[in-house]
Design a protein around this motif. Structure first.
Motif, mmCIF file in Angstrom:
data_model
loop_
_atom_site.group_PDB
_atom_site.id
_atom_site.type_symbol
_atom_site.label_atom_id
_atom_site.label_comp_id
_atom_site.label_asym_id
_atom_site.label_seq_id
_atom_site.Cartn_x
_atom_site.Cartn_y
_atom_site.Cartn_z
ATOM 1 N N ARG A 513 0.934 -1.297 0.167
ATOM 2 C CA ARG A 513 -0.066 0.109 -0.120
ATOM 3 C C ARG A 513 0.901 1.193 -0.073
ATOM 4 N NH1 ARG A 513 -3.277 -2.205 5.308
ATOM 5 N NH2 ARG A 513 -4.193 -4.219 4.388
ATOM 6 N N ALA A 514 0.466 2.144 -0.710
ATOM 7 C CA ALA A 514 1.219 3.622 -0.732
ATOM 8 C C ALA A 514 1.087 4.168 0.542
ATOM 9 C CB ALA A 514 0.409 4.342 -1.857
ATOM 10 N N GLU A 515 0.063 4.018 1.410
ATOM 11 C CA GLU A 515 -0.056 4.594 2.539
ATOM 12 C C GLU A 515 -0.508 3.388 3.797
ATOM 13 O OE1 GLU A 515 -2.543 8.030 5.355
ATOM 14 O OE2 GLU A 515 -3.270 7.345 3.317
ATOM 15 N N PRO A 516 0.488 2.573 4.247
ATOM 16 C CA PRO A 516 0.476 1.372 4.932
ATOM 17 C C PRO A 516 -0.467 1.416 6.019
ATOM 18 C CG PRO A 516 2.736 2.051 5.449
ATOM 19 C CD PRO A 516 2.045 3.095 4.231
ATOM 20 N N SER A 517 -0.418 2.358 6.788
ATOM 21 C CA SER A 517 -1.116 2.625 8.223
ATOM 22 C C SER A 517 -1.571 4.055 8.228
ATOM 23 C CB SER A 517 -0.048 2.107 9.399
ATOM 24 O OG SER A 517 0.559 1.143 9.178
ATOM 25 N N PRO A 518 -2.760 4.093 7.564
ATOM 26 C CA PRO A 518 -3.650 5.577 7.805
ATOM 27 C C PRO A 518 -3.689 6.037 9.280
ATOM 28 C CG PRO A 518 -4.461 4.219 6.368
ATOM 29 C CD PRO A 518 -3.755 3.327 6.768
ATOM 30 N N LEU A 519 -4.093 4.959 10.199
ATOM 31 C CA LEU A 519 -4.305 5.325 11.582
ATOM 32 C C LEU A 519 -3.001 5.277 12.444
ATOM 33 C CD1 LEU A 519 -7.567 2.976 12.073
ATOM 34 C CD2 LEU A 519 -7.446 5.560 11.463
ATOM 35 N N CYS A 520 -1.965 5.094 11.740
ATOM 36 C CA CYS A 520 -0.579 5.152 12.510
ATOM 37 C C CYS A 520 0.558 5.492 11.655
ATOM 38 C CB CYS A 520 -0.201 3.952 13.121
ATOM 39 S SG CYS A 520 1.013 3.752 14.292
ATOM 40 N N PRO A 521 0.736 6.952 11.403
ATOM 41 C CA PRO A 521 1.408 7.503 10.305
ATOM 42 C C PRO A 521 2.856 7.081 10.728
ATOM 43 C CG PRO A 521 -0.176 9.011 10.862
ATOM 44 C CD PRO A 521 -0.250 8.138 11.648
ATOM 45 N N PRO A 522 3.332 7.000 12.011
ATOM 46 C CA PRO A 522 4.703 6.592 11.992
ATOM 47 C C PRO A 522 5.213 5.139 11.643
ATOM 48 C CG PRO A 522 3.794 7.451 14.105
ATOM 49 C CD PRO A 522 2.597 7.371 13.084
ATOM 50 N N ARG A 523 4.081 4.264 11.455
ATOM 51 C CA ARG A 523 4.430 3.012 10.877
ATOM 52 C C ARG A 523 4.584 3.326 9.373
ATOM 53 N NH1 ARG A 523 1.076 -2.765 11.004
ATOM 54 N NH2 ARG A 523 0.050 -1.821 9.232
ATOM 55 N N THR A 524 5.659 3.614 9.147
ATOM 56 C CA THR A 524 5.968 3.774 7.638
ATOM 57 C C THR A 524 6.487 2.432 6.871
ATOM 58 O OG1 THR A 524 8.213 4.427 8.250
ATOM 59 C CG2 THR A 524 6.678 6.025 8.207
ATOM 60 N N HIS A 525 6.722 2.668 5.439
ATOM 61 C CA HIS A 525 7.425 1.463 4.950
ATOM 62 C C HIS A 525 8.545 1.008 5.509
ATOM 63 C CE1 HIS A 525 4.460 2.714 1.886
ATOM 64 N NE2 HIS A 525 4.293 1.287 1.658
ATOM 65 N N ALA A 526 9.469 1.914 6.246
ATOM 66 C CA ALA A 526 10.707 1.849 6.740
ATOM 67 C C ALA A 526 10.617 0.879 8.183
ATOM 68 C CB ALA A 526 11.444 2.998 7.199
ATOM 69 N N ALA A 527 9.351 1.185 8.815
ATOM 70 C CA ALA A 527 9.074 0.380 10.081
ATOM 71 C C ALA A 527 8.645 -0.940 9.492
ATOM 72 C CB ALA A 527 8.001 1.233 10.626
ATOM 73 N N LEU A 528 7.846 -1.017 8.493
ATOM 74 C CA LEU A 528 7.496 -2.498 7.967
ATOM 75 C C LEU A 528 8.648 -3.365 7.734
ATOM 76 C CD1 LEU A 528 4.401 -1.640 5.885
ATOM 77 C CD2 LEU A 528 4.303 -2.407 7.962
ATOM 78 N N ILE A 529 9.655 -2.780 6.987
ATOM 79 C CA ILE A 529 10.993 -3.355 6.869
ATOM 80 C C ILE A 529 11.584 -4.021 8.122
ATOM 81 C CG2 ILE A 529 13.359 -2.990 5.747
ATOM 82 C CD1 ILE A 529 12.192 -1.228 3.755
ATOM 83 N N ARG A 530 11.594 -2.932 9.257
ATOM 84 C CA ARG A 530 11.994 -3.504 10.371
ATOM 85 C C ARG A 530 11.466 -4.667 10.941
ATOM 86 N NH1 ARG A 530 12.937 1.651 14.397
ATOM 87 N NH2 ARG A 530 12.911 -0.307 15.782
ATOM 88 N N LEU A 531 10.080 -4.719 10.630
ATOM 89 C CA LEU A 531 9.378 -5.608 10.932
ATOM 90 C C LEU A 531 9.426 -6.995 10.516
ATOM 91 C CD1 LEU A 531 6.034 -3.798 11.868
ATOM 92 C CD2 LEU A 531 7.467 -4.661 13.695
ATOM 93 N N ALA A 532 9.458 -6.976 9.113
ATOM 94 C CA ALA A 532 9.962 -8.012 8.210
ATOM 95 C C ALA A 532 11.373 -8.640 8.569
ATOM 96 C CB ALA A 532 9.829 -7.683 6.759
#
Length: 653
Positions: A513-532
């Protein structure tokens, strides 16, 4: 008083049957339009790709809901591909239709069994068939089999199973040899194939036919013709021995292994200890239904850890042991008792013994419940011929109770917010119930309660990583604490010992998604990479091809959204090498073409040739896509050269 014999009353059982069908249809129609639930998405999401016969066949033959793929069930979904994912009511309507057909099959099965048993009264047999079909069809506890779209697999398999058993029984009631043989072959042969390839527990058809033969049909009524006995040997005895052998060997292997691996938080011994407790609860819910128990969320029923942990474990074992002993002792006096109990218990032998499935699901009773209702109705209508009408009135009153409870369930099925609260209160251990309630809070704009609900789920079951991941998607008015939350979830992802691949699939979906977390802007794509990365560090996820591929794709898509295609290319390549996926296969060549690196793009297309699946249908689809994409790539390269976007030195292979 004897069963009514006047010509006008011979059709009353059919009137009852038709009235029952109308009641069932009316009750379930109240549940429309319905909605999609948790298992619908992983099994049906690829319907979006179905637009012709070729893609429909690919969907039908590529199923992974069970070891046999369940192609018969998937074929019915493929025929309704246009209903995904906007019209659940269309698919639920088919589910309800299958249930109505199953009620008819149950009528013929029960009537045939009653016709064989004493007092061999044709009219009374029709009454028994009608009442069994009525109670079974209205049973509220079985309602989720039809209200959950994906459980069509259960009801379709049962339809073929009941139809096959009915043909088997009526083969013993006809004097026409050719018709008898045709009924045996169609019921036991074709019925078993269709039932099994709808859902694997359809393979129990021969074993249940053997149960009918041994526990119900008198020895003097067994078929004695050479061809018929050969058919019974090939279509009943051998498959039954195979099923019992498979389960027996699996039982020994499971006990020797001692656990189910990281997918389950209980051992085989604990599962066996727990099953009598669950069967006792099934029995209670089937015979004394309550609306709140009709819930799709039955996960995380606490397993028994010992004979007295909890004490109901020992009680349940003693209860079933006593019941089985009593049935055996009374087998001549009350054959309906031993038959009904045997059918119920053997109907659970595949899904409710040692195989490492989740512990509890109401739909597992869809076939076994027939044994209970047949025994109950047969006892009521034959124990005292003088009180036939009294027994019939009592059964009608019992059916009325079922009707009221079923109408209560279906009339409120679409009130998701209220149901979510009730279902979680009924089963506070269910992670899915927590997630469903959080979704309802979010739909109402109550983000704080949605987050609190997910936090409670994570606190109760910290090893379940999907709820941990979902917590990070909501931080409205609490953005400042997100770094601490992210670090906490990363630790959970790295250390969890419970393997649930859905968390990797969810990361993959979110990263696109272009905007992965509309209800939590700090969870960016960079944060998703950290989680992965955290999940890749967990060997239970990072060392399994399925989840590793999804996590690599999650990182790749996240890098694309971050505007870093160079970082995404090797991740797309590795993900496809790990688990060939036609939907992700061309992401790397597309990015390489955008970067002007056509030579590397062609090289990866050549590599994809070696990854083509062995399946003829899948292989053909891959080759067609590869050929088409190679043509697109050549066209794109030609245009880029004409417009001067490539250096003259660049050469295509």
């Amino acid at each position: 008083m004897q069963t009514p014999q006047s010509p006008q009353r011979r059709f009353l059982p059919f009137v009852l049957l038709v009235a029952g069908l109308a009641l069932v249809a009316g009750a379930y129609s109240l549940a429309l339009p319905g909605y999609w639930l948790f298992d619908d998405w992983p099994n049906l999401a690829q319907l979006i790709q179905v637009d012709d016969i070729r893609t429909a066949l690919h969907f039908i033959l590529a199923g992974n809901a069970g070891p046999l793929g369940r192609p018969v069930s998937l074929a019915t979904f493929a025929l309704q591909a246009d209903a995904w994912d906007t019209r659940p009511e269309a698919m639920l309507a088919v589910n309800f239709g299958i249930h109505l057909l199953s009620i008819l099959a149950v009528f013929f099965l029960a009537a045939g069994l009653a016709r064989i048993g004493p007092p061999q009264d044709a009219l009374r047999a029709r009454w028994i068939g009608a009442f069994v079909a009525l109670l079974w069809g209205l049973a509220p506890f079985l309602a989720t089999t039809h209200l959950m779209v994906i459980q069509r697999m259960t009801s379709l398999s049962a339809l073929f199973l009941f139809a096959g058993l009915a043909l088997f029984v009526w083969a013993h009631l006809t004097d026409r040899r050719n018709l008898r043989l045709a009924a045996l072959v169609a019921g036991l042969g074709l019925g078993t194939l269709l039932a099994t390839f709808s859902k694997e527990n359809g393979a129990l058809l021969p074993l249940l036919a053997l149960t009918i033969l041994v526990l119900w049909i008198p020895r003097e009524q067994w078929l004695t013709g050479t061809v018929e006995r050969l058919a019974l040997g090939l279509l009943v005895l051998l498959p039954s021995l195979f099923i019992l052998g498979y389960l027996g060997l699996g039982f020994i292997e499971t006990l020797q292994r001692g656990d189910y691996g990281p997918r389950r938080d209980f051992t085989p011994v604990e599962r066996l200890l727990t099953q009598p407790v669950i069967l006792l609860d099934y029995l209670r819910q089937l015979l004394l239904p309550q609306a709140v128990a009709v819930t799709p969320f039955m996960d995380h029923i606490p397993p028994s850890r010992g004979w007295l942990e909890p004490p109901i474990t020992l009680v349940a074992w003693l209860f079933w042991g006593t019941l089985v002993a009593a049935a055996i002792a009374l087998r001549r006096l009350a054959p309906w008792f031993v038959f009904g109990l045997g059918f119920f218990l053997l109907g659970h032998i595949l899904e409710s013994t040692h195989i490492g499935l989740e512990l509890y699901f109401a739909h597992r009773n869809y076939v076994p419940a027939f044994g209970l209702f047949f025994a109950l109705v047969y006892f009521a209508l034959t124990i005292s011929p003088a009180h036939f009408r009294v027994a019939a009135v009592v059964l009608l009153a019992y059916a009325l109770v079922y009707t009221l409870v079923l109408f209560q369930v279906t009339a409120h099925w679409n009130d998701k917010r209220v149901n979510a609260e009730l279902w979680l209160e009924y089963n506070p251990h269910s992670i899915r119930a927590h997630q469903f309630l959080a979704m309802q809070h979010m739909a109402a704009g109550d983000f704080e309660n949605a987050r609190q609900t997910l936090d409670r789920a994570a606190d109760r079951q910290p090893e379940v990583l999907l709820s941990q991941l979902q917590r990070t998607a909501i931080c409205v008015n609490n953005e400042d604490s997100f770094p601490e939350l992210l670090a906490e979830v990363e630790r959970a992802l790295r250390t969890s010992s419970l393997y649930r691949p859905a968390v990797a699939m969810e990361l993959n979906r979110t990263a696109r998604r272009a905007e992965p977390s509309p209800l939590c802007p700090p969870r960016t794509h960079a944060a998703l990479i950290r989680l992965a990365d955290a999940l890749l560090d967990n060997p239970r996820y990072g060392e399994r091809s399925f989840t590793r591929s999804h996590l690599l794709l999650a990182k790749a898509y996240a890098y694309v959204e971050k505007g870093q295609p160079e970082a995404a290319v090797p991740l797309f390549k590795e993900a496809v090498r790990e688990r060939p996926d036609i939907h992700a296969a061309f992401q790397a060549p597309a990015l390489l073409a955008n970067l002007g690196q056509y030579e590397e793009a062609y090289e990866f297309l050549d590599e994809l040739e070696a990854l083509i699946p062995a399946s003829p249908l899948e292989g053909r689809l891959w080759r067609q896509r590869l050929e088409a994409y190679r043509g697109l790539l050549e066209t794109s390269e030609h245009i880029d050269r004409q417009e001067g976007r490539l250096e003259p030195a660049d050469q295509a292979p």
